[in-house]
Write an enzyme that holds these catalytic residues in place. Structure first.
Site, short mmCIF file in Angstrom:
data_model
loop_
_atom_site.label_atom_id
_atom_site.label_comp_id
_atom_site.label_asym_id
_atom_site.label_seq_id
_atom_site.Cartn_x
_atom_site.Cartn_y
_atom_site.Cartn_z
CG ASP A 25 -1.83 1.16 1.29
OD1 ASP A 25 -2.47 1.45 0.26
OD2 ASP A 25 -1.91 1.81 2.35
CG ASP A 27 -2.12 7.50 0.26
OD1 ASP A 27 -1.15 8.20 -0.05
OD2 ASP A 27 -3.18 7.47 -0.37
CG ASP A 223 -1.96 2.52 6.44
OD1 ASP A 223 -2.26 2.11 5.29
OD2 ASP A 223 -2.34 3.61 6.88
#
Length: 370
Positions: A25, A27, A223
């Site tokens: 991922d 961001d 995250d």
């Protein structure tokens, strides 16, 4: 891919050697806002040097892959457009498999969606005055009322509506900001319609990632529990949860089965170490120098952390400082064992009353649990 159960796994080898591709991922994992996560460029370069291939997978549909790759390269993370996989590409593939060539798709978003649609032989349009065969919506910091109005007009005609994701927020140096899910909610309220969602955690996005990365045994690095980790679990893929974005230590402890990661780490440097597997014992779990157990405190379930007798910190457990990760692993394993079918919502966490109470309290403080 190997079967993945919703509990913590162990690896005696570095994850960069255990898995062939890291589906990263962006961001909150690789960068936050305009800046790289501290240490991420060096860690990812080391993962490449260990033989791991990297794929940069984002639910953000705002930018075309080459723009994302250029940004990563500017941050010191070597990347090519072919290594970038966006939710716009997944949405465009979904539409391309259901619409005839040359179909007109109204874009409620930005250039990343337009390019992805053209690659699939579809025609992006910006207003609903003519024929519209579908609406696709993706995150754009420039999205305005007029775009939403055109989307509402088309959706009220009953055409297919695809959203690249419904993430409620995006991370930023100033804290969480409205994400595509918040903007999708505006059209949902205005039309009473529900979109087809093709981004994480939907398997459509994972399929796009596998096709483009040609991974055989990948690991998802994210995250967010409700996109990255849930998406990985939905397709039986190993996952690594990192703390450099929006998820807290407590959220992982309280997670229900579908949101539980395979591995835990402070950031992407967790790809460069082995990961101990917590031992689940009667009433709790042990990892490295820490033992956690679920017990009853004043009528409520609680987690108790204490130093494990005769145990030492695990190799590679110092990412977050002095075995803090081992304590987190033990707490997660104990909570998940005590609540195998649901999340441990609101569970309290305490240091034990033994002589190691002070040390346990300090660890809980650093983990944000005190």
């Amino acid at each position: 891919m190997r079967p993945v159960a919703p509990y913590l796994r162990g690896s005696t080898r570095r994850l960069a050697e255990e898995y062939d591709v890291a589906l990263l991922d962006l961001d909150g994992v690789v960068y936050v806002g305009p800046d790289a996560v501290p240490g991420a460029p060096e860690a990812l370069a080391a993962a490449r040097a260990a033989g791991m291939r990297l794929a940069f997978v984002t639910n953000n549909a705002a930018r075309p892959p080459h723009v994302v790759a250029d940004h990563l390269t500017e941050l010191g993370i070597a990347a090519t457009a072919s290594e970038v996989i966006t939710s716009a590409q997944a949405a465009a593939r979904y539409l391309g498999e259901r619409l005839p060539g040359g179909a007109r798709v109204l874009v409620v978003g930005t250039s990343g969606l337009e390019q992805a649609l053209r690659e699939r032989g579809l025609v992006p349009v910006s207003d609903a005055t003519g024929q519209v065969d579908a609406v696709v919506q993706g995150y754009s910091p420039d999205l305005n009322w007029q775009m939403l109005a055109e989307g509402a007009v088309a959706l009220n005609r009953g055409v297919l509506w695809v959203a690249t994701n419904v993430d409620p927020t995006v991370p930023s140096p100033r804290g969480p900001l409205p994400g595509n899910g918040s903007l999708v909610a505006a059209l949902r309220m205005a039309t009473g319609r529900e979109p087809v969602v093709t981004g994480k955690p939907d398997p459509t996005m994972h399929r796009e990632s596998l096709l483009r990365s040609e991974a055989n045994d990948p690991i998802v690095v994210g995250d967010r529990l409700d996109t990255d980790i849930e998406g990985a679990n939905a397709v039986g893929c190993a996952s690594l949860l990192v703390l450099s974005g929006v998820t807290s230590v407590r959220a992982a402890i309280e997670a229900p089965p579908k949101l539980r990661p395979s591995y835990l780490g402070s950031d992407v440097s967790a790809l460069l170490v082995a990961h101990p597997e917590p031992r689940v014992v009667d009433g709790g779990a042990v990892c490295g120098a820490w033992q956690a157990g679920c017990t009853d405190v004043e009528g409520d379930a609680a987690l108790i952390l204490k130093q494990a007798a005769g145990a030492a910190a695990s190799a590679g457990s110092d990412e977050a400082g002095a075995g803090d990760l081992d304590a987190w692993r033990a707490l997660c394993a104990a909570a998940w064992a005590a609540f195998p079918d649901r999340g441990a919502d609101g569970i309290r966490v305490h240091p034990d009353t033994d002589p190691g109470r002070e040390a346990a309290g300090e660890v809980l403080g650093r983990l944000g649990l005190a």
